[in-house]
Write an enzyme that holds these catalytic residues in place. Structure first.
Site, PDB file in Angstrom:
ATOM      1  N   GLY A 174      18.313  16.634 -10.921  1.00  0.00           N
ATOM      2  CA  GLY A 174      19.509  17.333 -11.373  1.00  0.00           C
ATOM      3  C   GLY A 174      20.772  16.526 -11.171  1.00  0.00           C
ATOM      4  O   GLY A 174      21.873  16.980 -11.434  1.00  0.00           O
ATOM      5  N   CYS A 175      20.622  15.294 -10.715  1.00  0.00           N
ATOM      6  CA  CYS A 175      21.770  14.420 -10.490  1.00  0.00           C
ATOM      7  C   CYS A 175      21.833  13.448 -11.658  1.00  0.00           C
ATOM      8  O   CYS A 175      20.882  12.715 -11.907  1.00  0.00           O
ATOM      9  CB  CYS A 175      21.552  13.662  -9.182  1.00  0.00           C
ATOM     10  SG  CYS A 175      22.914  12.646  -8.697  1.00  0.00           S
ATOM     11  N   VAL A 176      22.928  13.473 -12.424  1.00  0.00           N
ATOM     12  CA  VAL A 176      22.974  12.611 -13.614  1.00  0.00           C
ATOM     13  C   VAL A 176      23.882  11.402 -13.432  1.00  0.00           C
ATOM     14  O   VAL A 176      24.646  11.347 -12.495  1.00  0.00           O
ATOM     15  CB  VAL A 176      23.426  13.401 -14.864  1.00  0.00           C
ATOM     16  CG1 VAL A 176      22.272  14.211 -15.404  1.00  0.00           C
ATOM     17  CG2 VAL A 176      24.602  14.292 -14.551  1.00  0.00           C
TER      18      VAL A 176
END
Lengths: 102, 134, 110
Positions: free
Chosen positions: C108-110
């Site tokens: 979920g970390c872009v």
């Protein structure tokens, strides 16, 4: 001519397992792998079908797939045999033909 | 962003197909958007949170430990369907002990798993604004 | 991409994350930090060690929000805030600290 039937779909989700049991002949072997391993357990909605098959067929389950789903071998239906990959290979050798029920 | 009631419905056993892992990843991502997230485990989905999973024999990553992190992500409504367990010869004791810490109650550990019957599950599903099924 | 430390090669993905989690050691962390001109202090190591323990237990890298809360609980309230974590890891505590800890980028970390 003995046949090894390999099933990889959960009997609770698809009809492949049921269809396999309906088409396997006396003296055949049935091996549950991947998601089908959940079908080896006692006291389920499906266990009676396995018990009926055991009357004239051999039924096996791949132990690694059982363990992956948190199911210990003491929970499997009496008469069903847990096998490892080497046992899987033996089954393919011991039977004349193999059918995969995808 | 307005908060919506999101439910992720899990219906497949883990490892045989990729659905369980994909669902878990989407659930973790959804937590970043601060929505009201709940999870349903019905049909073969109940095997995803079975205790004692050991994948050494199949050479796949065992992701069952990650369900224990859901509490940290404030995902603490895990509805498990009673009939689905029964049909598979399982009970609540066969499932992992999944909990969350209630910050407002001195970090007390509370259970995340809620056993519900099929009719209740249908009712909970009916209240959702977004339902994503795997 | 790859790192070369004392004759051993450590493969990295296109963003610099270690490909093989198991090959990580403290020298790798120091070298990964040096690539970004960061010298690791005890404060950095507290976070790196925490992340490795979290991954060991849950098989994922925690999201920043989860990390912040957990650090606050474990290392004290004055450290459990994003200001403190960003002072240590200006490119983002999730991305940067996970990289030094040899973990994949947080989900979920872009």
């Amino acid at each position: 001519m003995a046949m090894l039937h390999i099933v990889n779909k959960s009997p609770f989700e698809r009809v492949a397992f049921e269809s396999c049991l309906n088409h396997a002949s006396a003296g055949d072997s049935i091996l549950m792998i991947e998601d089908a391993a959940v079908g080896a357990v006692k006291n389920t909605r499906f266990s009676e079908s396995i018990e009926a098959a055991l009357k004239d067929k051999s039924v096996y389950v791949l132990s690694g797939d059982l363990a992956a789903r948190g199911l210990s071998e003491d929970r499997i239906i009496t008469g069903v045999t847990a096998v490892d990959y080497a046992g899987f290979v033996d089954l393919t050798v011991d039977n004349d033909t193999t059918q995969s029920w995808l | 962003m307005a908060t919506k009631k999101f439910m992720f419905v899990n219906r497949k056993a883990p490892y045989g197909t990729v659905y369980a892992l994909e669902s878990l990843e989407v659930v973790l991502i959804s937590a970043a958007f601060e929505q009201d997230v709940s999870l349903a485990f019905i049909d073969d989905g109940v095997y995803q949170i079975a205790k004692g999973q050991d994948t050494t024999g199949i050479g796949q990553k065992n992701f069952s430990a990650t369900y224990k992190a859901l509490g940290d992500y404030e995902i603490n409504k895990l509805y498990v369907e009673k009939e689905s367990l029964e049909e598979r010869g399982l009970t609540l004791d066969d499932l992992m002990d999944l909990t969350w810490e209630d910050e407002d109650d001195d970090y007390e550990e509370k259970p995340s798993i809620h056993l519900v019957d099929r009719a209740d599950m249908a009712g909970i599903m009916a209240q959702q604004e977004v339902v994503i099924s795997f | 991409m790859a790192l070369e430390i004392n004759g051993t090669t450590y493969e990295q993905d296109e963003e610099g994350y270690l490909v093989d989690l198991g090959s990580w050691n403290a020298d790798v962390a120091t070298a990964l930090a040096a690539e970004e001109d960061v010298e690791l202090t005890d404060e950095h190591w507290d976070i790196i060690n925490f992340l490795r323990e979290y991954y060991e237990e849950y098989q994922i890298a925690p999201a920043v929000r989860v990390l912040t809360k957990a650090v606050g609980k474990r290392l004290g309230k004055e450290k459990g805030n994003s200001k403190y974590l960003y002072s240590l890891f200006p490119y983002g505590p999730g991305k940067q600290a996970c990289k030094y800890a040899g973990l994949p980028k947080p989900t979920g970390c872009v």
